[in-house]
Each structure stands twice: as structure tokens, then as C-alpha cells.
Design an enzyme around this catalytic site. Structure first.
Site, PDB file in Angstrom:
ATOM      1  CG  ASP A  38      -2.148   0.629   1.117  1.00  0.00           C
ATOM      2  OD1 ASP A  38      -3.276   0.185   0.781  1.00  0.00           O
ATOM      3  OD2 ASP A  38      -2.114   1.891   1.117  1.00  0.00           O
ATOM      4  CG  ASP A  64       2.541   5.569  -6.398  1.00  0.00           C
ATOM      5  OD1 ASP A  64       1.575   5.105  -6.702  1.00  0.00           O
ATOM      6  OD2 ASP A  64       2.800   6.961  -6.463  1.00  0.00           O
ATOM      7  CE1 TYR A 155     -14.305   2.997  -7.121  1.00  0.00           C
ATOM      8  CE2 TYR A 155     -16.472   1.952  -7.922  1.00  0.00           C
ATOM      9  CZ  TYR A 155     -15.338   1.979  -7.079  1.00  0.00           C
ATOM     10  OH  TYR A 155     -15.190   0.799  -6.347  1.00  0.00           O
ATOM     11  CE  LYS A 159     -13.416  -0.548  -8.503  1.00  0.00           C
ATOM     12  NZ  LYS A 159     -12.116  -1.330  -7.802  1.00  0.00           N
TER      13      LYS A 159
END
Length: 249
Positions: A38, A64, A155, A159
Site C-alpha cells: 500500500d 506507489d 470509477y 472498474k
């Protein structure tokens, strides 16, 4: 049921908390060695230590996911620490919800970079090793939002892109014993959602819209990922497993 994950090495991106942390824990409980990765160093290290305290094999690598050098270091360090890599879960995400007329280029770019570019970089980095060993799993964490949500043009597009990527790569890489699939969660009770001031309203509307009348839990997604990562799913590729309580629209 033995999922055949004992000794396998799994990288779960964006796994400091939420769905990623739950997924890493589930894979580790099945005998996999997991890498918590993370951009949030403090949370990632805490999650890895929590798994280790449970007697599970976990290692933390901070980085990153949008930077190619960080991603290559992630894979190289994973191999150096655990001796290989077999499962990649592309979970990292960064929502920036806005109506389109108020959405900035930065809002668009951040979501695309973390979700799509990050998944591309990570998958590209592990694939040569998968091909060489003749076995590998890639599971992209998509969302029911791939069907479209207002205020989520960025988003939803990202996705949906993860699904297209999975379908294309399943055709490319299947000959090497590599499967590529997606899990598409619906409403899930994560820390991020629970922290919203409108959480109860969001939860009520989500449950009303789905046939199964309870909120989703991170463990529901983790179980789906563990199955797709396993030997039990070796003849499944290019698929999207919706974990939505039966909601699709």
C-alpha cells in the site's frame, strides 16, 4: 475443502485495510504467504504485523502502484523474500466521486492511474514469472459500478476497464496455465464506507435494492478471491464473479 494455496505467494495491492486486508488474511489462512502492499506505510505495516501475530505468513512492502519502478521493486522484493509469486490481486483503488460537470482532470486521472494503470503495471510485472513457471492467478477487484453509477463516471469506467483487461488477458495467457478473473463487489461495510456521514442512508438504500437483505462484508469478497486463486478454479478464466447479494442494476 483444500484450496491448494499452501505455499503459494500472493500479492494483494491496496491491502492496508478494507477489502484488501480481508483478502490478504483469507489467503494467508488458506496457507498462502501474503504481501501487504500500500502507499500508506503506517497502515500497511500494522496490517502485516497483525497477520504475523495470528501466526500467518505476511510481509509488508510499501510503494506507489502507479509508478513502474515501485511495482517492479514490489515483485522483485516479494520473490526475494518468499521465493516466488503465484497470485496477484489488483485491489488498489481511489474513488473521486463527482458529477461529470464538476469532475476535474485530476479526479479522472487519479482514479484511472490507481485502478487501471496500477493493475496494468502489476500484472505486467508478474506475468513473465507466471509464464516461466506455467502457473499463475490474476484477480482484479472490479465493482458492481461497472454497470454504471451516477457521480462515478471515472470509477465506473475504471472498474469496467478492469473487466475488459481480464477478458483480454485470459485469452492471451491461458496457454501458460494462467487464469485471469474479476470479482465485482456490491455494497460492502468497509471502514471507508462506515466513516461517511451518510453511511446509514447508503446502507439502507443498498440493502433495499438487493435480494439478500444484509450488508456485504469484506470477508464475502475475500472468500470469492480465495476460490478464484485456488486449484479449484483452474478451469475458470475471463469471468466476473459478482458479490452483490443478487443486485446487478
Amino acid at each position: 475443502m483444500d484450496l491448494g494455496l499452501t505455499g503459494k505467494v500472493a500479492i494483494v495491492t491496496g491491502s492496508a485495510r478494507g477489502l484488501g486486508a480481508a483478502t490478504a488474511r483469507r489467503l494467508a489462512q488458506e496457507g498462502a504467504k501474503v504481501v501487504i502492499t500500500d502507499i500508506n506505510a503506517e497502515l500497511a505495516q500494522a496490517t502485516a504485523k497483525a497477520l504475523q501475530a495470528e501466526g500467518l505468513a505476511a510481509h509488508c512492502i510499501v510503494g506507489d502502484i502507479t509508478k513502474a519502478a515501485d511495482v517492479q521493486r514490489l515483485v522483485d522484493d516479494t520473490v526475494a523474500h518468499f521465493g516466488g509469486v503465484h497470485v496477484l490481486v489488483n485491489n488498489a483503488g481511489a474513488p473521486r466521486d463527482r458529477y461529470l460537470v464538476k469532475m476535474s482532470e485530476d479526479d479522472w486521472d487519479l482514479v484511472m492511474n490507481v485502478m487501471l494503470k496500477g493493475a496494468f503495471l502489476a500484472t505486467r510485472a508478474v506475468m513473465p514469472r507466471y509464464i516461466e513457471q506455467g502457473w499463475g492467478r490474476v484477480i482484479n477487484i472490479s465493482s458492481r459500478a461497472h454497470l454504471g453509477n451516477p457521480t462515478q463516471a471515472n470509477y465506473s469506467a475504471a472498474k469496467a476497464g478492469l473487466i475488459g483487461m481480464a477478458k483480454a488477458l485470459s485469452l492471451e495467457e491461458g496457454r501458460y496455465g494462467v487464469t485471469v478473473n474479476c470479482v465485482a463487489p456490491g455494497f460492502m461495510e468497509t471502514e471507508m464506507i462506515q466513516a461517511l456521514p451518510t453511511y446509514e442512508t447508503i446502507k439502507e438504500k443498498a440493502i433495499a435494492a438487493q435480494p439478500v437483505k444484509r450488508a456485504g462484508r469484506p470477508e464475502d469478497v475475500a472468500d470469492a478471491v480465495a476460490f478464484l486463486a485456488s486449484e479449484r478454479a483452474s478451469f475458470i478464466s475471463g469471468e466476473v464473479l459478482h458479490v452483490t447479494g443478487g443486485r446487478y442494476g
